[in-house]
Design an enzyme around this catalytic site. Structure first.
Site, PDB file in Angstrom:
ATOM      1  N   PHE A   1      35.849 -27.573  11.795  1.00  0.00           N
ATOM      2  CA  PHE A   1      34.408 -27.003  12.089  1.00  0.00           C
ATOM      3  C   PHE A   1      33.394 -28.091  11.865  1.00  0.00           C
ATOM      4  O   PHE A   1      32.674 -28.263  12.569  1.00  0.00           O
ATOM      5  CB  PHE A   1      33.956 -25.725  10.984  1.00  0.00           C
ATOM      6  CG  PHE A   1      32.681 -25.913  10.542  1.00  0.00           C
ATOM      7  CD1 PHE A   1      31.831 -24.949  11.305  1.00  0.00           C
ATOM      8  CD2 PHE A   1      31.834 -26.568   9.616  1.00  0.00           C
ATOM      9  CE1 PHE A   1      30.546 -24.625  11.082  1.00  0.00           C
ATOM     10  CE2 PHE A   1      30.612 -26.153   9.334  1.00  0.00           C
ATOM     11  CZ  PHE A   1      29.913 -25.363  10.088  1.00  0.00           C
ATOM     12  N   ASP A   2      33.656 -29.120  10.915  1.00  0.00           N
ATOM     13  CA  ASP A   2      32.914 -30.284  10.688  1.00  0.00           C
ATOM     14  C   ASP A   2      32.882 -30.909  11.876  1.00  0.00           C
ATOM     15  O   ASP A   2      31.640 -31.435  12.726  1.00  0.00           O
ATOM     16  CB  ASP A   2      33.288 -31.199   9.502  1.00  0.00           C
ATOM     17  CG  ASP A   2      33.237 -30.442   8.176  1.00  0.00           C
ATOM     18  OD1 ASP A   2      34.348 -29.374   8.196  1.00  0.00           O
ATOM     19  OD2 ASP A   2      32.656 -30.821   7.443  1.00  0.00           O
ATOM     20  N   THR A   3      34.042 -31.475  12.564  1.00  0.00           N
ATOM     21  CA  THR A   3      33.920 -32.180  13.773  1.00  0.00           C
ATOM     22  C   THR A   3      33.347 -31.510  14.982  1.00  0.00           C
ATOM     23  O   THR A   3      32.552 -32.245  15.548  1.00  0.00           O
ATOM     24  CB  THR A   3      35.511 -32.514  14.144  1.00  0.00           C
ATOM     25  OG1 THR A   3      36.144 -33.198  13.125  1.00  0.00           O
ATOM     26  CG2 THR A   3      35.556 -33.551  15.260  1.00  0.00           C
TER      27      THR A   3
END
Length: 419
Positions: free
Chosen positions: A203-205
């Site tokens: 999700f972060d990437t």
């Protein structure tokens, strides 16, 4: 006042209104964290009340825990007015953050891992550029020279290799995608999070890559970080999921299925990198890496097609057909993925130029086959394939120069207009 959230049909949450929404809503995603949750929340609340001069709230996002985590979270929420709970029916840190951030009433949303591996003294530097409006997203980075990190060499190597891969293949400019310490403006979150698909660790990437593509400003804050030896994260499974996520996002960019132009026009800033260093073409390293990745895939496809067609068409015809089919795909993928040219404008002309480049490659491989058969008339398919692959490598340098000359002058404007 305690607010408890439960997911409803359609992915929405029922949130009872608060008289004064907080400036900061910091989310702690948890799954089976009964042992450390209470201590983490107490530490976090103490830091917020002592060091953060804004109204703040802690949101515990329970990811379908099967132990006493939810019960502890609800007890803390009933005990403290600045703690609330979101209960989700499915596992996934990314899904929890997506849900809570999009529905928060705070001006700024953030998150930290429940183990509090990141020193909380970095929290104010993290949210300051968002409060001031200077930036849209802020991330902690463990890879800055001024960061102080305590973790094993295995995790260090994996983290650095992963972020290097993002910089070369995804053209990312942020230094640390995986640090569990991030914040963003809530109005921005509501606009771009519907396009972030991953519900797990990627999700972060995905969020950061998308944010860069649409021109959001990302602030980086060096952090002090201590590895949690009891972490339950499966490094291998996470790495595989991350690689699959990178492939999915790259394919989405290549197909143009994301509304990049619309989001850039309404949210983006003029944050393109500065002028290139004298003598070094801008983006050359990343282009070479992406071109090589496409080349490897293209070579494998060519080899398979050649072996399948050889018994039907013969060596020269099989070589021609396999090269022609892979050349069309190679040009299309390099046009979008390697050189960043989007849209259908001049696509046919680009393919025609690509076919001219293919013609040179075919001539080199055809001559190589003739020479092989003259010097070794009894050479089998494997020997032919080896010679053809070597000949293709000779033609690859010319293909890169030709395609870069064709596309590089249009990449910058195309990204801004057609993505």
């Amino acid at each position: 006042m305690t607010t408890t959230l439960e997911p409803q049909q359609g992915g929405e949450v029922d949130e009872s209104a608060e008289s004064c929404p907080p400036v900061l809503d910091i989310v702690v995603p948890v799954y089976n964290e009964e042992a450390g949750l209470e201590t983490a929340v107490e530490r976090l609340r103490d830091h917020l009340s002592t060091h953060v001069p804004y109204d703040s709230r802690v949101t515990i996002a329970d990811n379908a825990s099967t132990d006493e985590t939810l019960a502890i979270a609800r007890r803390l929420a009933s005990q403290y007015d600045d703690v609330r709970v979101v209960q989700l029916s499915k596992k996934g840190r990314g899904g929890a953050l997506n849900r809570v951030w999009r529905t928060s009433d705070a001006e700024i949303v953030a998150y930290c891992d429940v183990d509090l591996s990141t020193d909380l003294n970095a929290l104010m530097p993290l949210i300051a550029p968002l409060v001031s409006g200077h930036s849209d997203i802020a991330i902690g980075t463990r890879l800055s020279r001024s960061s102080r990190v305590v973790r094993g060499p295995k995790r260090e190597m994996i983290s650095r290799c992963y972020n290097l891969m993002l910089r070369t293949t995804m053209r990312a400019h942020f230094s640390d995608a995986q640090c569990g310490f991030k914040a963003m403006r809530t109005d921005v979150a509501r606009r771009i999070l519907p396009y972030v698909e991953d519900t797990g660790w990627f999700f972060d990437t995905e969020l950061l890559v998308l944010a860069e593509r649409i021109g959001l400003r990302i602030a980086e804050v060096p952090v002090d970080w201590t590895d949690d030896p009891d972490s339950s994260v499966d490094i291998v499974a996470t790495a595989v999921a991350d690689l699959c996520g990178c492939a999915r996002v790259a394919w989405a960019f290549a197909r143009g299925t994301l509304p990049i132009a619309e989001l850039r026009a309404t949210l983006g800033r003029d944050c393109r990198p500065g002028p290139p260093v004298d003598g070094v073409p801008h983006g050359m390293v990343g282009q070479v890496v992406r071109f090589c990745a496409v080349g490897v895939a293209s070579t494998v496809a060519y080899a398979v097609l050649y072996l399948l067609l050889h018994s039907i068409l013969g060596a020269q015809a099989a070589n021609f057909v396999a090269l022609a089919l892979t050349a069309i795909a190679n040009t299309a993928v390099n046009r979008r993925f390697t050189f960043g040219v989007r849209g259908s404008e001049r696509a046919l002309r680009d393919q025609l130029v690509g076919l001219c480049v293919f013609g040179f490659g075919w001539a080199v491989t055809a001559v190589a086959l003739v020479c092989l058969h003259n010097f070794a008339p009894d050479a089998g398919r494997v020997a032919e394939l080896v010679v053809l692959v070597v000949a293709n490598l000779v033609a690859t340098a010319t293909r890169f120069v030709g395609l870069r000359t064709l596309f590089s002058t249009r990449a910058g404007s195309s990204e801004g207009e057609s993505e």
